[in-house]
Design a protein around this motif. Structure first.
Motif, PDB file in Angstrom:
ATOM      1  N   UNK A  48       0.836  -1.241   0.022  1.00 51.18           N
ATOM      2  CA  UNK A  48       0.072  -0.041  -0.019  1.00 51.18           C
ATOM      3  C   UNK A  48       0.761   1.252  -0.009  1.00 51.18           C
ATOM      4  N   UNK A  49       2.017   1.149   0.821  1.00 52.12           N
ATOM      5  CA  UNK A  49       2.822   2.523   0.923  1.00 52.12           C
ATOM      6  C   UNK A  49       3.458   2.532  -0.388  1.00 52.12           C
ATOM      7  N   UNK A  50       3.993   1.532  -1.104  1.00 52.93           N
ATOM      8  CA  UNK A  50       4.691   1.707  -2.078  1.00 52.93           C
ATOM      9  C   UNK A  50       3.694   2.010  -3.388  1.00 52.93           C
ATOM     10  N   UNK A  64       4.634  10.186  -6.439  1.00 56.02           N
ATOM     11  CA  UNK A  64       5.597  10.667  -7.322  1.00 56.02           C
ATOM     12  C   UNK A  64       5.080  11.099  -8.670  1.00 56.02           C
ATOM     13  N   UNK A  65       4.021  10.537  -9.235  1.00 54.77           N
ATOM     14  CA  UNK A  65       3.432  11.027 -10.349  1.00 54.77           C
ATOM     15  C   UNK A  65       2.755  12.493 -10.031  1.00 54.77           C
ATOM     16  N   UNK A 102      10.737  12.844  -6.144  1.00 55.78           N
ATOM     17  CA  UNK A 102      10.209  11.655  -6.753  1.00 55.78           C
ATOM     18  C   UNK A 102      11.524  10.937  -7.370  1.00 55.78           C
ATOM     19  N   UNK A 103      12.291  11.269  -8.193  1.00 55.81           N
ATOM     20  CA  UNK A 103      13.436  10.866  -8.825  1.00 55.81           C
ATOM     21  C   UNK A 103      14.308  10.039  -7.812  1.00 55.81           C
ATOM     22  N   UNK A 104      14.770  10.811  -6.989  1.00 53.43           N
ATOM     23  CA  UNK A 104      15.679  10.069  -5.690  1.00 53.43           C
ATOM     24  C   UNK A 104      15.121   9.358  -4.835  1.00 53.43           C
ATOM     25  N   UNK A 157       8.850   3.991  -8.026  1.00 53.54           N
ATOM     26  CA  UNK A 157       7.515   3.897  -8.974  1.00 53.54           C
ATOM     27  C   UNK A 157       8.222   3.505 -10.252  1.00 53.54           C
ATOM     28  N   UNK A 158       7.106   2.904 -10.979  1.00 57.74           N
ATOM     29  CA  UNK A 158       7.422   2.368 -12.409  1.00 57.74           C
ATOM     30  C   UNK A 158       7.631   3.401 -13.534  1.00 57.74           C
ATOM     31  N   UNK A 159       8.601   3.340 -14.117  1.00 61.25           N
ATOM     32  CA  UNK A 159       8.927   4.417 -15.267  1.00 61.25           C
ATOM     33  C   UNK A 159       9.886   5.360 -15.046  1.00 61.25           C
ATOM     34  N   UNK A 160      10.050   5.351 -13.753  1.00 58.96           N
ATOM     35  CA  UNK A 160      11.112   6.306 -13.033  1.00 58.96           C
ATOM     36  C   UNK A 160      12.292   6.852 -13.868  1.00 58.96           C
TER      37      UNK A 160
END
Lengths: 317, 308
Positions: free
Chosen positions: A28-30, A37-38, B125-127, B131-134
């Motif tokens: 879940x955290x991931x 991130x997005x 986010x990059x560091x 996440x997929x696609x990073x």
């Protein structure tokens, strides 16, 4: 670097379940991380797409069109490029730009290498380094205005000084033989401090032991400069060289403020010509083709730089 | 860095006892000339701004202000009447810097803030996020470093025009505000090198990622963020080309543009040099102040920024 990147997930696996409301905390955290991130990169991606990627492609497209802003762009194939190849003003501008680039780059490299070496050998004073960098903080416009005054034909301090030592006054910015050297002087004043600091930083990476070994071998100051400093400085000099060349190719502010390309197009550098084509004559298609040509020249230089740097690596390896 | 310098200095002091004095004298003379050449135009700007135009033409080579007067400064701030200006030998060309100074502060301030803020988000986010696609996204964004400004300049102008943002701060600020490849790269390097334990501890205590980012990561990154902000502010404050394309009236023109317009509207025959130098000083002064505060930081970070 890679180990650092892998740390967060491992750490998170240790998070006790009760801390997270959801079960299966790690997954879940991931998932939460990915969503965040997005969201975090979204503005950058948007900015990249709208103001970098799209304009780049559109610029390429426009260079194949006849586009005068008021009416829609009209596809004309390679017409602009054919016209460019036969455009005497464009080639004149290329020559002017090259003249400016060579003069500026040679002067900047010579002055900043000498200053960096002298600074490095004589003193570690931060104050002196800071003084040298001052013009970097001043805008090109201010530099152009101040130097226009100092280079004034009648009342400029440079001419008054030249007269004092018996040299006739020169109308630096309105004499077509002197205008490029004068603009080059202003540019060197503005940028040499910055390149000096870059080279100085490079000098500091050369281990002192190398010089000590050189001294033991009885090498003089000049021999050490030629045999140790210069070779070890090559990578950073290559980088500074390319920065300076690319910067000089795109000169605009100083020219626009002090001469506007004059007298009689004697300082009509490429960027000035592009500006004039686009905003003086509203010929955006043709101006875009010129931008592409300038871009191609910059690409060639970057390519040559990469070759230069690769040669350096094989030297050392 | 200091460890590299220190032994070197002792090497020099040892050498100075040997008969190499002439070389050192030449080197010091050269350095003195370079420093003089660097500083003189800045001094000349001050000296001229404190002179009256009439005095300047009377004794143009005087090294100190001629006919000392604050008139030029008053003139460019719009505090001098036309008659007074002419009496001091000023030309008819007028300028008021109040509005351009305001515009420059808005332009440079907002643009720098956005540029650094959005770059820190992306860099984080990059560091530090999985996440997929990073890596793919990072590599794609990074290609932007290869594209020189000249290529995007005209199309971006057309775009801003189509969006109806000419003569607006939005038009000035938008193109660079959301995306800065160099800033992302710079901050990503810093975030990668950061110790993650404090973050982990906070996450363990139940703090959200967002909270961790704003309350822990950002404060810990104050150094590099300040560096980027200072460099960004200098860049925007000194920017001329983009404002030249986007702004055509005084409500949004920054200081650089106002100064250039002032110079071009000044008559060829008898320019208002004192006024021009006073205006130039106003444009340069904030950067000199920024430099006094952040000087060492700027000098130290320039070595890195060269890799732009």
């Amino acid at each position: 670097m890679t180990t650092l990147q892998q740390t967060p997930p491992r750490g998170r696996a240790r998070i006790p379940r009760r801390v997270r409301q959801t079960t299966g905390a790690t997954a879940a955290a991931r998932r939460g991380d990915a969503r965040l991130a997005w969201i975090f990169v979204a503005p950058s991606i948007l900015g990249f797409l709208v103001f970098a990627a799209y304009p780049t492609l559109r610029g390429m497209y426009l260079s194949f069109t006849d586009y005068r802003v008021l009416s829609p762009a009209e596809w004309v194939g390679f017409d602009n490029y054919v016209k460019l190849a036969h455009d005497a003003q464009f080639w004149g501008s290329v020559v002017t730009t090259l003249y400016f680039v060579v003069l500026t780059v040679v002067l900047t490299m010579a002055v900043s290498l000498a200053t960096a070496v002298v600074l490095h050998r004589l003193t570690a004073s931060t104050v002196l380094r800071s003084v040298v960098i001052l013009p970097f903080l001043i805008s090109n416009v201010v530099a152009a205005v101040v130097w226009s005054w100092m280079l004034d034909a009648q009342f400029g301090i440079v001419n008054l000084f030249l007269e004092r030592i018996g040299i006739d006054a020169v109308a630096f910015l309105s004499d077509r033989h002197w205008v490029i050297p004068a603009l080059s002087l202003i540019t060197v004043w503005k940028t040499a401090g910055y390149t000096t600091i870059l080279i100085f930083a490079g000098l500091q990476t050369i281990p002192v032991q190398v010089y000590e070994a050189g001294k033991l071998d009885g090498a003089g100051e000049l021999a050490m400069f030629r045999r140790i400093t210069l070779p070890l400085l090559r990578p950073i000099m290559a980088m500074v060289l390319v920065l300076t060349v690319i910067g000089a190719f795109q000169v605009f502010d100083i020219v626009a403020v002090s001469t506007k390309g004059g007298p009689a197009n004697a300082s009509l550098v490429l960027q000035m010509l592009i500006y004039d084509k686009a905003f003086g004559q509203f010929d955006f298609g043709y101006a875009s083709a010129m931008s592409m040509a300038l871009f191609a020249m910059l690409l060639v230089i970057s390519f040559l730089q990469m070759r230069l740097l690769r040669a350096d690596e094989s030297d050392q390896g | 860095m200091s460890t590299l310098v220190a032994p070197h200095r002792s090497l020099i002091t040892r050498r100075s006892r040997q008969p190499r004095r002439p070389g050192r004298v030449v080197a010091w003379v050269y350095l003195a000339l370079v420093v003089a050449g660097t500083v003189f135009p800045i001094y000349w700007m001050l000296r001229t701004a404190l002179s009256s135009n009439a005095g300047l033409l009377a004794s143009p080579s005087s090294l100190v202000p001629v006919d000392f007067s604050w008139g030029a400064f008053q003139r460019v701030l719009g505090m001098q009447t036309g008659a007074e200006a002419v009496a001091e030998g000023g030309s008819g060309a007028s300028i008021s810097l109040a509005l351009p100074i305001r515009n420059s502060i808005i332009y440079a301030g907002v643009a720098t803030f956005c540029q650094v803020f959005f770059a820190s988000l992306a860099a984080y986010a990059f560091a530090r996020l999985q996440w997929r696609g990073r890596d793919v996204v990072f590599r794609v964004l990074f290609t932007a470093l290869m594209v020189p400004g000249i290529l995007t300049l005209l199309p971006n102008f057309v775009l801003i025009k189509e969006l109806g943002l000419m003569n607006s701060f939005a038009g000035l600020i938008l193109p660079g505000a959301f995306f800065s490849a160099f800033n992302i790269f710079f901050l990503r390097q810093f975030f990668l090198g950061m110790n993650g334990e404090i973050e982990e501890a906070a996450l363990l205590d139940g703090a959200s990622r967002l909270r961790v980012f704003f309350r822990i990561t950002m404060p810990l990154s104050a150094g590099p963020i300040t560096t980027l902000s200072v460099l960004g502010f200098i860049g925007y404050w000194n920017d001329y080309f983009w404002p030249l394309l986007i702004t055509s009236d005084e409500s949004t023109q920054p200081l650089t543009l106002a100064l250039a317009v002032f110079k071009q509207s000044s008559p060829q025959a008898q320019p208002d040099w004192a006024g021009l130098m006073a205006a130039a000083l106003f444009a340069a002064l904030p950067m000199l102040l920024v430099f006094m505060v952040f000087g060492r930081r700027i000098v130290n970070s320039l070595g890195f920024s060269g890799f732009r």
